[in-house]
Design an enzyme around this catalytic site. Structure first.
Site, PDB file in Angstrom:
ATOM      1  N   GLY A   1       0.790  -1.213   0.000  1.00 56.21           N
ATOM      2  CA  GLY A   1       0.000   0.000   0.000  1.00 56.21           C
ATOM      3  C   GLY A   1       0.826   1.269   0.000  1.00 56.21           C
ATOM      4  N   GLY A  16       5.855   3.939  -8.935  1.00 58.25           N
ATOM      5  CA  GLY A  16       6.494   2.638  -9.153  1.00 58.25           C
ATOM      6  C   GLY A  16       5.475   1.514  -9.124  1.00 58.25           C
ATOM      7  N   HIS A  17       4.605   1.519  -8.120  1.00 58.44           N
ATOM      8  CA  HIS A  17       3.535   0.520  -8.068  1.00 58.44           C
ATOM      9  C   HIS A  17       2.628   0.620  -9.300  1.00 58.44           C
ATOM     10  CE1 HIS A  17       4.176   1.105  -3.561  1.00 58.44           C
ATOM     11  NE2 HIS A  17       4.414  -0.179  -3.731  1.00 58.44           N
ATOM     12  N   ASP A  56      13.569  -3.526  -5.620  1.00 56.16           N
ATOM     13  CA  ASP A  56      13.737  -4.638  -4.686  1.00 56.16           C
ATOM     14  C   ASP A  56      14.341  -5.822  -5.451  1.00 56.16           C
ATOM     15  OD1 ASP A  56      12.337  -3.486  -2.245  1.00 56.16           O
ATOM     16  OD2 ASP A  56      10.772  -3.282  -3.750  1.00 56.16           O
ATOM     17  N   VAL A  84      11.315   2.928 -10.882  1.00 60.35           N
ATOM     18  CA  VAL A  84      10.787   4.250 -11.227  1.00 60.35           C
ATOM     19  C   VAL A  84      11.389   5.256 -10.252  1.00 60.35           C
ATOM     20  CG1 VAL A  84       8.720   5.664 -11.455  1.00 60.35           C
ATOM     21  CG2 VAL A  84       8.678   3.272 -12.170  1.00 60.35           C
TER      22      VAL A  84
END
Length: 282
Positions: free
Chosen positions: A31, A36-37, A150, A176
């Protein structure tokens, strides 16, 4: 977009989707979404018939004294963002749904988690692989999307999928970044403007190292020393590690002869930030 709150309902919906011959793309998150997400969501939309985003702040991947209770949350904001991107399902389970009373089973990859972040967060990746395995079991996605910020995490998940023969394609997408190169992270929310300015030096150091390697420098020790000196010019940064490693094994490379992963973790104020960049001797 439909909000799903229980594993049982999510599993039943996913089963019905697969029966109809449709593909499912999963974007697992904790969340407090950022660009990026959302880049992962965009790619999932392109590659899948149905997109599921999960939001679950996973206690199993936080160690003692880490920021589990303070981890940034804004579900209303996240829901609005995902709805605007045309996500089909948002899966937000409770902790006692994922880890019911008496839960005592974990999925653990050997070797890879002992490197880099695993040295200072020894139980972290066991928590990551356990929750990802559970999400894969609940949703049975065709493909799942992770960010290369990651890097170690996505490498470990790919190893888990391969070793367990899970029918999921793990897709990794580029990091990103902010305008100054800082890798986007939910934990950037912890930083003041001054700290963000300092944090941008992490990417500058990584970029310097890549230039050195691509320019023919093969000595990891020399490059790491120069990176450390560059970062120390900026106030308030405590380096956790600087490393140049093999991109597949994550083992330290003393003499660079081919592809290399340059990786960094550092504490800035309350935030522990990680970043990496790939380079290769030309």
């Amino acid at each position: 977009m439909k909000l799903i709150k229980t594993s049982k309902e999510m599993h039943e919906l996913a089963s019905n989707i697969r029966v109809k011959g449709k593909t499912i793309g999963l974007v697992p998150t904790m969340g407090y979404l950022h660009d990026g997400h959302l880049s992962l969501v965009e790619e999932a939309k392109k590659r899948s018939d149905v997109v599921v985003v999960s939001i679950f702040v996973n206690p199993a991947q936080f160690g003692p004294g880490e920021d589990l209770k303070k981890y940034p949350k804004d579900l209303a904001r996240d829901k609005a963002l995902l709805k605007s991107f045309g996500v089909d399902f948002l899966f937000c389970p409770k902790v006692n749904d994922i880890y019911p009373e008496g839960f005592n089973t974990f999925v653990e990859v050997k070797d890879l988690p002992d490197k880099l972040c695993g040295r200072s967060r020894p139980a972290h990746f066991r928590g990551v692989t356990t929750i990802v395995a559970k999400l894969f079991n609940i949703i049975s996605p065709t493909c799942a999307f992770f960010g290369e910020k990651d890097y170690q995490q996505q490498l470990i998940i790919k190893r888990m999928v391969k070793d367990l023969g899970l029918p999921v394609e793990v897709i990794s997408l580029p990091t990103v970044r902010e305008f100054d190169g800082l890798a986007m992270s939910s934990r950037n929310n912890y930083l003041s403007n001054k700290q963000k300015t300092s944090a941008a030096s992490l990417y500058r150091a990584l970029s310097f190292a890549r230039q050195e390697i691509e320019g023919g420098e093969k000595g990891s020790g020399k490059i790491i020393s120069q990176m450390r000196a560059l970062i120390k010019k900026n106030p308030g940064i405590k380096i956790d590690y600087l490393a140049i490693v093999d991109p597949q094994t994550l083992r330290d490379v003393k003499t660079i002869k081919g592809p290399a992963l340059i990786a960094i973790a550092a504490y800035i104020g309350k935030a522990r930030l990680i970043d990496n960049i790939l380079a290769s001797v030309k």
